[in-house]
Scaffold this active site. Structure first.
Site, PDB file in Angstrom:
ATOM      1  N   LYS A   1      -5.440   1.034   4.889  1.00 44.09           N
ATOM      2  CA  LYS A   1      -5.752  -0.402   4.921  1.00 44.09           C
ATOM      3  C   LYS A   1      -4.775  -1.142   5.838  1.00 44.09           C
ATOM      4  O   LYS A   1      -5.145  -2.102   6.501  1.00 44.09           O
ATOM      5  CB  LYS A   1      -5.669  -0.992   3.508  1.00 44.09           C
ATOM      6  CG  LYS A   1      -6.668  -0.409   2.525  1.00 44.09           C
ATOM      7  CD  LYS A   1      -8.050  -0.967   2.769  1.00 44.09           C
ATOM      8  CE  LYS A   1      -9.013  -0.603   1.665  1.00 44.09           C
ATOM      9  NZ  LYS A   1     -10.379  -1.059   1.928  1.00 44.09           N
TER      10      LYS A   1
ATOM     11  N   SER B   1       0.425   4.823  -0.736  1.00 40.03           N
ATOM     12  CA  SER B   1      -0.435   6.021  -0.710  1.00 40.03           C
ATOM     13  C   SER B   1      -1.109   6.055   0.656  1.00 40.03           C
ATOM     14  O   SER B   1      -1.135   5.039   1.357  1.00 40.03           O
ATOM     15  CB  SER B   1      -1.506   5.960  -1.801  1.00 40.03           C
ATOM     16  OG  SER B   1      -2.507   5.016  -1.436  1.00 40.03           O
TER      17      SER B   1
ATOM     18  N   THR C   1     -19.144   7.190  -2.753  1.00 40.79           N
ATOM     19  CA  THR C   1     -18.412   7.111  -4.029  1.00 40.79           C
ATOM     20  C   THR C   1     -19.161   7.882  -5.115  1.00 40.79           C
ATOM     21  O   THR C   1     -18.542   8.617  -5.899  1.00 40.79           O
ATOM     22  CB  THR C   1     -18.166   5.643  -4.433  1.00 40.79           C
ATOM     23  OG1 THR C   1     -17.391   5.021  -3.411  1.00 40.79           O
ATOM     24  CG2 THR C   1     -17.407   5.529  -5.751  1.00 40.79           C
TER      25      THR C   1
ATOM     26  N   TYR D   1      -4.189   6.068   1.141  1.00 35.69           N
ATOM     27  CA  TYR D   1      -5.267   5.071   1.054  1.00 35.69           C
ATOM     28  C   TYR D   1      -4.735   3.695   1.447  1.00 35.69           C
ATOM     29  O   TYR D   1      -5.311   2.995   2.286  1.00 35.69           O
ATOM     30  CB  TYR D   1      -5.852   5.035  -0.374  1.00 35.69           C
ATOM     31  CG  TYR D   1      -6.475   3.697  -0.710  1.00 35.69           C
ATOM     32  CD1 TYR D   1      -7.659   3.291  -0.125  1.00 35.69           C
ATOM     33  CD2 TYR D   1      -5.835   2.806  -1.595  1.00 35.69           C
ATOM     34  CE1 TYR D   1      -8.206   2.047  -0.406  1.00 35.69           C
ATOM     35  CE2 TYR D   1      -6.383   1.567  -1.884  1.00 35.69           C
ATOM     36  CZ  TYR D   1      -7.566   1.198  -1.282  1.00 35.69           C
ATOM     37  OH  TYR D   1      -8.103  -0.040  -1.550  1.00 35.69           O
ATOM     38  N   HIS D   2      -3.617   3.296   0.822  1.00 36.00           N
ATOM     39  CA  HIS D   2      -3.089   1.969   1.115  1.00 36.00           C
ATOM     40  C   HIS D   2      -2.655   1.860   2.587  1.00 36.00           C
ATOM     41  O   HIS D   2      -2.831   0.831   3.214  1.00 36.00           O
ATOM     42  CB  HIS D   2      -1.933   1.629   0.168  1.00 36.00           C
ATOM     43  CG  HIS D   2      -2.370   1.414  -1.252  1.00 36.00           C
ATOM     44  ND1 HIS D   2      -2.254   2.386  -2.221  1.00 36.00           N
ATOM     45  CD2 HIS D   2      -2.954   0.352  -1.861  1.00 36.00           C
ATOM     46  CE1 HIS D   2      -2.736   1.915  -3.376  1.00 36.00           C
ATOM     47  NE2 HIS D   2      -3.167   0.689  -3.179  1.00 36.00           N
TER      48      HIS D   2
ATOM     49  N   THR E   1      -6.033  -4.664   0.677  1.00 39.94           N
ATOM     50  CA  THR E   1      -5.512  -4.607  -0.693  1.00 39.94           C
ATOM     51  C   THR E   1      -4.112  -5.201  -0.765  1.00 39.94           C
ATOM     52  O   THR E   1      -3.346  -5.112   0.209  1.00 39.94           O
ATOM     53  CB  THR E   1      -5.503  -3.150  -1.218  1.00 39.94           C
ATOM     54  OG1 THR E   1      -4.541  -3.035  -2.266  1.00 39.94           O
ATOM     55  CG2 THR E   1      -5.128  -2.157  -0.144  1.00 39.94           C
TER      56      THR E   1
ATOM     57  N   ARG F   1       2.570   8.945  -9.632  1.00 41.55           N
ATOM     58  CA  ARG F   1       2.771   8.310  -8.330  1.00 41.55           C
ATOM     59  C   ARG F   1       4.251   8.260  -7.974  1.00 41.55           C
ATOM     60  O   ARG F   1       5.101   8.361  -8.855  1.00 41.55           O
ATOM     61  CB  ARG F   1       2.236   6.879  -8.349  1.00 41.55           C
ATOM     62  CG  ARG F   1       0.784   6.836  -8.745  1.00 41.55           C
ATOM     63  CD  ARG F   1       0.254   5.428  -8.873  1.00 41.55           C
ATOM     64  NE  ARG F   1      -1.177   5.512  -9.179  1.00 41.55           N
ATOM     65  CZ  ARG F   1      -2.113   4.725  -8.672  1.00 41.55           C
ATOM     66  NH1 ARG F   1      -1.781   3.757  -7.879  1.00 41.55           N
ATOM     67  NH2 ARG F   1      -3.383   4.899  -8.978  1.00 41.55           N
TER      68      ARG F   1
HETATM   69  N1  LIG Z   1     -11.940  -2.353  -6.985  1.00 42.70           N
HETATM   70  C1  LIG Z   1     -10.704  -2.772  -6.770  1.00 42.70           C
HETATM   71  O1  LIG Z   1      -9.914  -2.981  -7.699  1.00 42.70           O
HETATM   72  C2  LIG Z   1     -10.246  -3.047  -5.350  1.00 42.70           C
HETATM   73  C3  LIG Z   1      -8.981  -3.628  -5.162  1.00 42.70           C
HETATM   74  C4  LIG Z   1      -8.542  -3.891  -3.872  1.00 42.70           C
HETATM   75  C5  LIG Z   1      -9.347  -3.564  -2.788  1.00 42.70           C
HETATM   76  N2  LIG Z   1     -10.565  -2.975  -3.001  1.00 42.70           N
HETATM   77  C6  LIG Z   1     -11.374  -2.647  -1.831  1.00 42.70           C
HETATM   78  O2  LIG Z   1     -12.649  -3.228  -1.967  1.00 42.70           O
HETATM   79  C7  LIG Z   1     -13.632  -2.358  -1.411  1.00 42.70           C
HETATM   80  C8  LIG Z   1     -14.718  -2.111  -2.444  1.00 42.70           C
HETATM   81  O3  LIG Z   1     -14.124  -1.528  -3.594  1.00 42.70           O
HETATM   82  P1  LIG Z   1     -15.004  -1.000  -4.790  1.00 42.70           P
HETATM   83  O4  LIG Z   1     -14.136  -0.956  -5.976  1.00 42.70           O
HETATM   84  O5  LIG Z   1     -16.281  -1.730  -4.819  1.00 42.70           O
HETATM   85  O6  LIG Z   1     -15.235   0.504  -4.310  1.00 42.70           O
HETATM   86  P2  LIG Z   1     -16.529   1.435  -4.426  1.00 42.70           P
HETATM   87  O7  LIG Z   1     -16.089   2.819  -4.064  1.00 42.70           O
HETATM   88  O8  LIG Z   1     -17.186   1.241  -5.736  1.00 42.70           O
HETATM   89  O9  LIG Z   1     -17.463   0.837  -3.286  1.00 42.70           O
HETATM   90  C9  LIG Z   1     -17.348   1.217  -1.932  1.00 42.70           C
HETATM   91  C10 LIG Z   1     -18.743   1.596  -1.452  1.00 42.70           C
HETATM   92  O10 LIG Z   1     -18.650   1.981  -0.073  1.00 42.70           O
HETATM   93  C11 LIG Z   1     -19.354   3.176   0.126  1.00 42.70           C
HETATM   94  N3  LIG Z   1     -18.713   3.895   1.233  1.00 42.70           N
HETATM   95  C12 LIG Z   1     -17.467   4.427   1.261  1.00 42.70           C
HETATM   96  N4  LIG Z   1     -17.225   4.963   2.458  1.00 42.70           N
HETATM   97  C13 LIG Z   1     -18.347   4.771   3.211  1.00 42.70           C
HETATM   98  C14 LIG Z   1     -18.695   5.099   4.533  1.00 42.70           C
HETATM   99  N5  LIG Z   1     -17.843   5.743   5.352  1.00 42.70           N
HETATM  100  N6  LIG Z   1     -19.927   4.738   5.001  1.00 42.70           N
HETATM  101  C15 LIG Z   1     -20.801   4.086   4.195  1.00 42.70           C
HETATM  102  N7  LIG Z   1     -20.519   3.756   2.907  1.00 42.70           N
HETATM  103  C16 LIG Z   1     -19.297   4.098   2.439  1.00 42.70           C
HETATM  104  C17 LIG Z   1     -19.259   3.935  -1.173  1.00 42.70           C
HETATM  105  O11 LIG Z   1     -20.322   4.857  -1.332  1.00 42.70           O
HETATM  106  C18 LIG Z   1     -19.300   2.804  -2.198  1.00 42.70           C
HETATM  107  O12 LIG Z   1     -20.611   2.568  -2.643  1.00 42.70           O
HETATM  108  C19 LIG Z   1     -12.927  -1.108  -0.963  1.00 42.70           C
HETATM  109  O13 LIG Z   1     -12.689  -1.169   0.434  1.00 42.70           O
HETATM  110  C20 LIG Z   1     -11.615  -1.160  -1.718  1.00 42.70           C
HETATM  111  O14 LIG Z   1     -10.596  -0.511  -1.017  1.00 42.70           O
HETATM  112  C21 LIG Z   1     -11.027  -2.712  -4.254  1.00 42.70           C
END
Ligand SMILES: NC(=O)c1ccc[n+]([C@@H]2O[C@H](COP(=O)([O-])OP(=O)(O)OC[C@H]3O[C@@H](n4cnc5c(N)ncnc54)[C@H](O)[C@@H]3O)[C@@H](O)[C@H]2O)c1
Length: 406
Positions: free
Chosen positions: A201, A195, A51, A197-198, A160, A342
């Site tokens: 999941k 999307s 990220t 992305y979704h 999600t 979107r």
């Molecule tokens: N933040 C939200 O509003 C939200 C809502 C619904 C679901 N989510 C899900 O929760 C999870 C965490 O979200 P977040 O907001 O903390 O995201 P984020 O991007 O801040 O954290 C994800 C972390 O995973 C690491 N990462 C990604 N791909 C990787 C890989 N292949 N190998 C190793 N590390 C990897 C990234 O470097 C990052 O530090 C995600 O799966 C996201 O889809 C988040």
């Protein structure tokens, strides 16, 4: 050796858990690590720093200043005396995943390590493939490594609420009972994501259900709403901040709106602004994950819960940011609707259930207005960092213009 449910719960209650957070460097991952350490659990962490790299590429940065993983762990050690064992690498690499699981053998995994931006996945074919392959790859590596090395461990996987889309009927928690041509069954609720992305999941969810069916892995699949906020009580020092993204690719709606208000930019709901989504504060997201970890599924159980506090329309959120912004910042905040980048319904029925976590003891503490005040104050404090990336806020990624091979 196969331990029974009651023994497993006793193990969890009598000793603290060893939890592996995949994605520990992220917004939720770092906050969860702070909470787990504070509660006396042992934490190991995995992250490829993906990220950080991708946010930089779109000319953006976390508005809250974040330390390197190395420094974060050092600061935490100085404050608490506790260490986090950190492994830098890609969970989509099977050798890496197996070697980390073999070295650490945790009681539970929290899998957050995925490409988590819907707009990023819609930029073009390259990003769509990256999202689908990487996200599904990491999850399949993990369930194989669990089956082979720690089959009794619990996997708490972040999905999600966006997996469900916005059907014109109520949304249950994962499964529903349906009668068709005179026969009845309880089946997974249909998914209709918006999307790549979704959809990644949704594919993960299908793969997790199958892994559970064939290998009886304990799995919690969390359908999480949109998370907002900069704070949990454990963030007692600037060096312990978690990331906070606000650009059009990596920022989520409410966090972006607050930043627009601080920077004196119009707050910009997309389209008609009547899209409704489930939201929850960072504090509530972390406390729900703690409940999921501390109350694991039965042996061989796959369970789904919908993790959000309230649902709001984008217009409602913009209105509240305007109201709070004017109060906290002491100046006018304008709302300006912009073309929706979107492809989504911007007026629809939305009634998802969220009873399971409450039945497990979740009492939401998030107070939207107070939380918005606190976000506004934090963004204002780091206004210079927000100013530096203000050109990355307006939407540039349009679903209909997603780029193909050329
Ligand atoms: N933040 C939200 O509003 C939200 C809502 C619904 C679901 N989510 C899900 O929760 C999870 C965490 O979200 P977040 O907001 O903390 O995201 P984020 O991007 O801040 O954290 C994800 C972390 O995973 C690491 N990462 C990604 N791909 C990787 C890989 N292949 N190998 C190793 N590390 C990897 C990234 O470097 C990052 O530090 C995600 O799966 C996201 O889809 C988040």
């Amino acid at each position: 050796m196969c331990i029974q449910r009651n023994d497993y719960i006793l193990v969890l209650m009598s000793k603290h858990m060893k939890v592996s957070i995949l994605g520990i460097d992220g917004y939720i991952g770092w906050a969860l690590a702070l909470r787990l350490i504070g509660k006396g659990h042992q934490v190991v962490g995995v992250d490829s720093l993906y990220t950080r790299m991708r946010v930089k590429e779109v000319g953006s940065q976390s508005v809250t200043p974040i330390e390197s993983m190395e420094n974060r762990i050092k600061i935490l050690r100085e404050k608490t005396g506790e260490n986090i064992e950190f492994f830098q690498g890609d969970v989509n690499d099977p050798e890496f995943m197996y070697s980390v699981v073999e070295k650490t053998k945790p009681d539970a995994f929290v899998h957050l390590a995925e490409q988590r931006s819907a707009p990023y996945s819609m930029i073009g074919l390259k990003q769509a493939r990256e999202t689908l392959m990487q996200n599904m790859g990491g999850t399949i590596n993990l369930v194989y490594a669990m089956k082979d090395i720690v089959p009794d461990a619990h996997l708490l996987k972040l999905g999600t609420m966006g997996e469900y889309g916005t059907p014109n009927i109520d949304i249950p928690e994962g499964f529903f009972t349906i009668e068709y041509n005179g026969r009845k069954d309880t089946l997974p609720f249909p998914k209709f994501a918006g999307s790549w992305y979704h959809w990644s999941k949704v594919h993960d969810t299908n793969n997790l259900m199958f892994a559970n069916r064939v290998w009886k892995l304990r799995i919690t699949d969390v359908m999480q709403g949109v998370v907002y906020g900069t704070r949990i009580p454990e963030i007692t020092d600037t060096g312990l901040f978690t990331r906070f993204d606000i650009d059009e690719v990596w920022g989520t709606a409410l966090n972006r709106f607050c930043t627009q208000a601080v920077l004196g930019l119009p707050v910009t709901p997309y389209g008609k602004g009547d899209q409704r989504r489930g939201f929850l504060s960072l504090e509530d997201a972390v406390s729900c994950l703690m409940i999921g970890l501390e109350k694991p599924p039965e042996e061989g159980e796959y369970r789904v819960y919908n993790q959000f506090d309230q649902h709001y329309s984008v217009n409602e959120l913009a209105g509240i940011v305007k109201e709070r912004g004017e109060k906290v910042l002491g100046r006018d905040v304008h709302i300006e609707r912009v073309e929706n980048p979107r492809v989504e319904m911007d007026q629809h029925y939305y009634n998802p259930e969220n009873k399971k976590l409450r039945n497990m003891g979740y009492v939401p503490v998030g107070d939207l207005r107070k939380d918005i005040d606190s976000i506004l104050m934090d963004v204002d404090r780091f206004r210079e960092r927000a100013e530096q990336v203000k050109n990355a806020i307006a939407p540039r990624t349009f679903w209909k213009k997603s780029v193909g091979l050329h």
